[in-house]
Design a protein around this motif. Structure first.
Motif, PDB file in Angstrom:
ATOM      1  N   GLN A 407       0.836  -1.200   0.000  1.00 13.98           N
ATOM      2  CA  GLN A 407       0.000   0.000   0.000  1.00 13.98           C
ATOM      3  C   GLN A 407       0.875   1.255   0.000  1.00 13.98           C
ATOM      4  O   GLN A 407       1.944   1.286   0.606  1.00 13.98           O
ATOM      5  CB  GLN A 407      -1.003  -0.016   1.161  1.00 13.98           C
ATOM      6  N   ALA A 409      -0.284   4.515   0.730  1.00 18.65           N
ATOM      7  CA  ALA A 409      -1.089   5.603   1.292  1.00 18.65           C
ATOM      8  C   ALA A 409      -0.587   6.070   2.649  1.00 18.65           C
ATOM      9  O   ALA A 409      -1.285   6.808   3.338  1.00 18.65           O
ATOM     10  CB  ALA A 409      -2.543   5.160   1.399  1.00 18.65           C
ATOM     11  N   TRP A 489      -8.054   3.527  -0.548  1.00 21.81           N
ATOM     12  CA  TRP A 489      -6.851   3.210  -1.331  1.00 21.81           C
ATOM     13  C   TRP A 489      -7.026   1.869  -2.048  1.00 21.81           C
ATOM     14  O   TRP A 489      -6.729   1.747  -3.240  1.00 21.81           O
ATOM     15  CB  TRP A 489      -5.607   3.166  -0.438  1.00 21.81           C
ATOM     16  N   TYR A 493      -7.171   1.522  -6.132  1.00 23.14           N
ATOM     17  CA  TYR A 493      -6.139   0.763  -6.843  1.00 23.14           C
ATOM     18  C   TYR A 493      -6.747  -0.421  -7.594  1.00 23.14           C
ATOM     19  O   TYR A 493      -6.505  -0.613  -8.796  1.00 23.14           O
ATOM     20  CB  TYR A 493      -5.057   0.267  -5.881  1.00 23.14           C
TER      21      TYR A 493
END
Length: 555
Positions: A407, A409, A489, A493
């Motif tokens: 991730q 973020a 997120w 994505y």
């Protein structure tokens, strides 16, 4: 981006004293280093990193150059940096014939609408001549769970029709089956790969899986997106699948097929959740005649190592896949390369950082190896080729730690666990996460079987304990924005950029969370590399019995 790092100074304190033989060093994982690697690998120079292309040649050269510069040693089977992975690449043409036939009445099928097919046989034509269709429920043969869907049914020359996922997926609360296959958590028996393999083991000429979005975890648009293209490792003639064709049948077409055969698919779905289910001959034939183009594509894994100082035959392997999807149709911004900046250039960048950390520290007791797999996006083929011909024997491989999508973020209060209940490495994950001040959150959609959809699975099938870091397995509890921001997120994505051209380097990425995750995996592997402990599988895991068979070699 400013230089940021996470320190691993708590490693020694976090590890059990009985397992610790060498003091753990202080290391740092740097976000700027990750960014530099991703920017490079996701650039147009590497043309989307598809196997067998100029993009692969450039990628392999780049990986080897980086590893040499860090002072790692080659770990290929012939003393070099690479392991050859020849790949069979097939693509179906326009069908001359494609139909179901019942009592002489043919029902034509539209490829891509009613049915999706591909082939893994190196032949110029895929031919099935009025082969009988047999419904085999979920197609599970699991003696350890007291389950057999086949009941002695002969499938030679026939077409096996399966339900997707496993019997627990749709089980209502209170049904006897509930829990036999892990509840909502998919087992290996739920994967479409297992179903095709089982059909081939039983001599079927074709295999079809009934699609439903909930059970598969993705819509029909994803099923048909490869456009009849498929890949496999090149196999000896006696190991080639018996399946001339394999694929999916849409839910609508399947409902009609069963109804025409005098069967109720909805009722059979329920019946298939019982141990006493028996296969159902649908009294219908399947006929197909489809041209196939096929070629052998030469590809490579890249393998490197840092030899252990005391027990070099015991090996901790880190893995990430270097490949992406290559060139495609232009997106709205005119980008043609599906370069996989996150999937999995960021994982590759993480391996470089872990390797740098190990090289900066005193030698570990065990060997630490780094595997950069090819053809993950084509079916975990690079790791499967390695697992069939390992450089480091599976019985002496301590663990495989895989990085595949992280991730971007920012920092998180937790880490998402993929495959809860499988092995003791998840206990190590929790311990080291706590040392970072983080908790562990189980993946949010275990029914999608992410545990079986990354390269670590190829080694798990050989009994090697594994752990996967995958940022899309659930919403992280982000320091800024909490679970809501973490879910946003994941949704952004997976909904927009997963396997698309927009999975590109983005200067707005916040890599602090990726730094946390990479540092966490460094901690776990470093602990294993400097100890005598052997992680294992938990009771109920499909892989425990495989590992137990080689227990004597680890004493």
């Amino acid at each position: 981006m400013s230089l940021r790092f996470v320190s691993a100074v708590l490693l020694a304190a976090a590890a059990p004293a009985s397992a610790q033989t060498t003091p753990a060093p202080t290391v740092a994982i740097y976000a700027d280093n990750l960014a530099d690697t991703v920017r490079t690998l996701a650039s147009d120079q590497f043309q989307g990193r598809a196997p067998g292309t100029v993009g692969e040649e450039r990628t392999i050269g780049y990986l080897i150059g980086r590893l040499q510069a860090m002072g790692l040693e080659p770990a290929g089977p012939d003393g070099g940096w690479t392991q050859a992975v020849p790949l069979l690449h097939t693509r179906l043409g326009t069908p001359a014939t494609l139909a179901f036939d019942r009592k002489g009445a043919a029902t034509p099928l539209a490829l891509g609408t009613d049915i999706y097919l591909s082939s893994l046989q190196p032949k110029d034509r895929a031919t099935v001549e009025n082969a009988p269709l047999v419904f085999v429920g979920y197609g599970v043969s699991a003696s350890e769970r007291g389950w057999d869907d086949f009941k002695g049914q002969d499938l030679k020359g026939k077409v096996a029709v399966f339900l997707v996922n496993d019997p627990d997926f749709a089980a209502a609360k209170g049904e006897p089956v509930a829990g036999t296959f892990g509840g909502r958590t998919m087992t290996y028996y739920g994967r479409w790969t297992y179903k095709y393999e089982e059909a081939s083991r039983r001599g079927a000429i074709a295999a079809l899986i009934v699609h439903d979005t909930d059970g598969a975890g993705y819509g029909w648009n994803v099923v048909k997106s490869p456009g009849g293209e498929n890949y496999d490792i090149v196999r000896a003639p006696d190991q080639v699948t018996s399946l001339a064709l394999q694929g999916w049948i849409s839910g609508e077409a399947a409902t009609k097929l069963f109804a025409d055969a005098g069967q109720d698919l909805a009722r059979l779905r329920v019946a298939a959740r019982r141990k006493d289910f028996k296969p159902v001959d649908l009294g219908t034939g399947f006929t197909a005649a489809i041209p196939v183009t096929h070629e052998v594509v030469q590809s490579q894994n890249v393998l490197a190592k840092i030899p252990g100082a005391k027990r070099p035959d015991e090996v901790v392997i880190y893995g990430a896949h270097w490949d992406a999807y290559g060139e495609g149709a232009p997106d709205e911004q005119g980008r043609i390369y599906r370069a996989g900046a996150n999937d999995d250039a960021l994982g590759v960048a993480g391996l470089f950082e872990i390797a740098r950390a190990f090289k900066a520290a005193p030698p570990s007791d065990r060997t630490v190896a780094f595997a950069f797999w090819t053809a993950e996006e084509r079916g975990l083929l690079g790791s499967e080729a390695y697992a069939q011909n390992p450089v480091f024997p599976a019985e002496k491989t301590v663990a495989n730690l895989g990085l595949d999508i992280l991730q971007t973020a920012g920092r998180a209060k937790d880490v998402v666990l993929v495959g809860q209940g499988q092995g003791s490495l998840e206990d190590d994950l929790a311990r080291h996460a706590a040392a970072q001040g983080r908790t562990v959150t189980p993946e949010s959609l275990p029914e999608r079987g992410l545990f079986y959809r990354a390269d670590h699975f190829s080694l798990a099938k050989r009994g090697v304990p594994v752990l996967l870091m995958m940022g899309i397995a659930g919403a992280s509890d982000l320091v800024q924005g909490g679970k809501e921001a973490g879910q946003k997120w994941v949704d952004d994505y997976t909904g927009k950029c997963y396997h698309q051209a927009c999975d590109a380097w983005d200067a707005t990425w916040n890599l602090d969370g990726a730094v946390q995750d990479i540092d966490l995996f460094y901690r776990i592997g470093n602990d294993l590399a400097r100890s005598a402990q052997w992680p294992g599988w938990k009771d109920g895991s499909e892989f425990k019995a495989i590992r137990d068979k080689s227990a004597a070699s680890r004493k």
